[in-house]
Design a protein around this motif. Sequence first.
Motif, short mmCIF file in Angstrom:
data_model
loop_
_atom_site.label_atom_id
_atom_site.label_comp_id
_atom_site.label_asym_id
_atom_site.label_seq_id
_atom_site.Cartn_x
_atom_site.Cartn_y
_atom_site.Cartn_z
N THR A 80 -6.23 80.12 -31.39
CA THR A 80 -4.99 80.86 -31.64
C THR A 80 -4.40 81.44 -30.36
OG1 THR A 80 -5.69 81.42 -33.88
CG2 THR A 80 -3.99 82.83 -32.90
N VAL B 238 4.52 84.99 -31.85
CA VAL B 238 3.79 84.91 -33.13
C VAL B 238 2.58 83.99 -33.00
CG1 VAL B 238 5.85 85.40 -34.51
CG2 VAL B 238 5.15 83.02 -34.14
N SER B 239 1.55 84.29 -33.79
CA SER B 239 0.29 83.55 -33.66
C SER B 239 0.42 82.13 -34.21
CB SER B 239 -0.81 84.30 -34.40
OG SER B 239 -0.48 84.43 -35.77
N VAL B 240 -0.12 81.18 -33.48
CA VAL B 240 -0.18 79.78 -33.93
C VAL B 240 -1.53 79.20 -33.51
CG1 VAL B 240 2.33 79.48 -33.66
CG2 VAL B 240 0.80 78.76 -31.81
N LYS B 241 -1.91 78.12 -34.19
CA LYS B 241 -3.13 77.42 -33.80
C LYS B 241 -2.75 76.35 -32.78
CE LYS B 241 -5.58 78.65 -37.99
NZ LYS B 241 -6.24 78.27 -39.25
N ASN C 275 -2.78 72.67 -33.17
CA ASN C 275 -1.89 72.10 -34.19
C ASN C 275 -0.42 72.17 -33.74
OD1 ASN C 275 -2.35 70.69 -36.52
ND2 ASN C 275 -1.96 72.41 -37.89
N GLN D 262 -5.13 86.81 -33.08
CA GLN D 262 -4.62 87.00 -34.44
C GLN D 262 -4.60 88.49 -34.81
OE1 GLN D 262 -2.92 85.24 -36.37
NE2 GLN D 262 -2.92 86.65 -38.12
N GLN E 69 -1.30 81.88 -39.23
CA GLN E 69 -0.90 81.01 -38.12
C GLN E 69 -0.17 79.78 -38.63
OE1 GLN E 69 -3.98 82.48 -38.50
NE2 GLN E 69 -5.14 82.44 -36.60
N ILE E 70 -0.68 79.19 -39.71
CA ILE E 70 -0.03 78.00 -40.29
C ILE E 70 1.35 78.37 -40.83
CG2 ILE E 70 -0.22 76.25 -42.11
CD1 ILE E 70 -2.43 75.78 -40.15
N ARG E 71 1.46 79.54 -41.45
CA ARG E 71 2.76 79.95 -42.02
C ARG E 71 3.79 80.23 -40.92
NH1 ARG E 71 -0.57 82.81 -45.68
NH2 ARG E 71 0.03 84.89 -44.96
N HIS E 72 3.34 80.57 -39.73
CA HIS E 72 4.28 80.76 -38.61
C HIS E 72 4.90 79.45 -38.15
CE1 HIS E 72 2.31 84.83 -37.38
NE2 HIS E 72 3.42 85.03 -38.06
N ARG E 73 4.21 78.33 -38.35
CA ARG E 73 4.69 77.03 -37.87
C ARG E 73 5.19 76.14 -39.00
NH1 ARG E 73 6.34 76.05 -33.11
NH2 ARG E 73 5.88 73.83 -33.24
#
Lengths: 156, 284
Positions: A49, A55-58, A61, A109, B105-109
């Motif tokens: 992350t 904003v947080s992202v993985k 991905n 996160q 995190q998934i909902r942000h993307r």
Amino acid sequence: MTRINLTVDGSNVSDDVEPRMLLVQYLREKLGKTGTVIGCDTSNCGACTVHLDGVSVKSCNVLAVQADGHEVTTIEGLAQDGELHQMQKSFRECHGLQCGFCTPGMIMQSVDLLKNNPHPSEEEIRVGLEGNLCRCTGYHNIVKSVQHAAAQGGAQ
Amino acid sequence: MIPAQFDYLAPTTVEEALAALGQHGDDAKILAGGQSLLPVLRMRLNAPEVVIDLGRIESLRGIRDDGDAIVIGAMTQHSVVEHDPLVAEHAALISKAVEHLADHQIRHRGTFGGALAHADPAGDLGAPALALGAQFVIQGPGGSRTVAADDFFVDLFETAIGEDEILTEVRVPKHTGWGACYEKFVRVAHQWPIVAVAATVRVEGGTIAEAKIGLTNMGSTPLRARAVESALVGQPATEDAVRAAAAQAADGTNPPSDLNGEAAYRKHLATVLVRRAVLNASGA
């Protein structure tokens, strides 16, 4: 190859990358920012992350080309002028890590969580970290660390 | 794991994206938020020659009020939908479902349109979109057309979107004042549901006036529990009445059997989750 220009931890960077390069690979292999780790490689564990435009992202991905023109903050960019971010201090203070592998993602996160909710309940912290796995199962102290950071005004 | 090589196109208008899609046809894959596509590419379950990223098309983002409907741009991120006051007021069922979709995190993307176009039968947005009677606006080389939710979901990972078309927005009829609940049964916190139920209910003086119920992962597409919907009308919003109606929840379904549960288990689960969802949505 595709040219990308972005900001990483406050510095402007520019590189030619293959479109298939993942953001996490770009950070680690091109920029040497190995503080961000690859955990599961399936977008489940959250160890990778980072923040993309706040904003947080993985980062396993996201393609590096998708970050073109955007701003990335990694665990390596949290400390300011040699002083750890409050969330980092709280994880140290409350023993919020065991093996430490999930820690970069947990901290990134947790910072995102407090930005949206500066005083979360224990339940809200657990839900807020549902996308981050700790295989040492050290969740209790991770939750305490976030509570500690919140009490210290860790949203900044 | 690293995806196979592909060429990357990042159009800034829908017209450019359609032209690119027309040129590359079968060899191209649309990238929305990428939260389902990138794992697929990494595992090399798919290896398109060209990836067309819609992420730079600003006109595909945003949520607006349009009279009797709210309109959600296909590239609007889940986290935006989740916190949008218009959605909460007029289509609460969507707010409730998005809140439980994957993780922060998934909902942000991830995007609203991307998830619906992906049409994973275990995806969390199909059942609420179906229950609310959403209209899907699809643009192609010849212009735009609108497809009703009943006709949008065709099969496993298959929708009415043609190979030369792009989903641009989703119109959700307003259900102002309706109670809503998304009951999701999972084994692991942020995973896909084993079964989930999307229920929205209009209650008048303690009696259920209207009910709309969508089922997730009870077949190759999202399904409506129409027998339950009919049975609920005119019933009091009580445990006994809702339990009796919910007994028909699995009628006409064909759920999968997998490591998470046999089809018979899912059919039982559907009756339990429909009861819980309807009671919760009714405020009972």
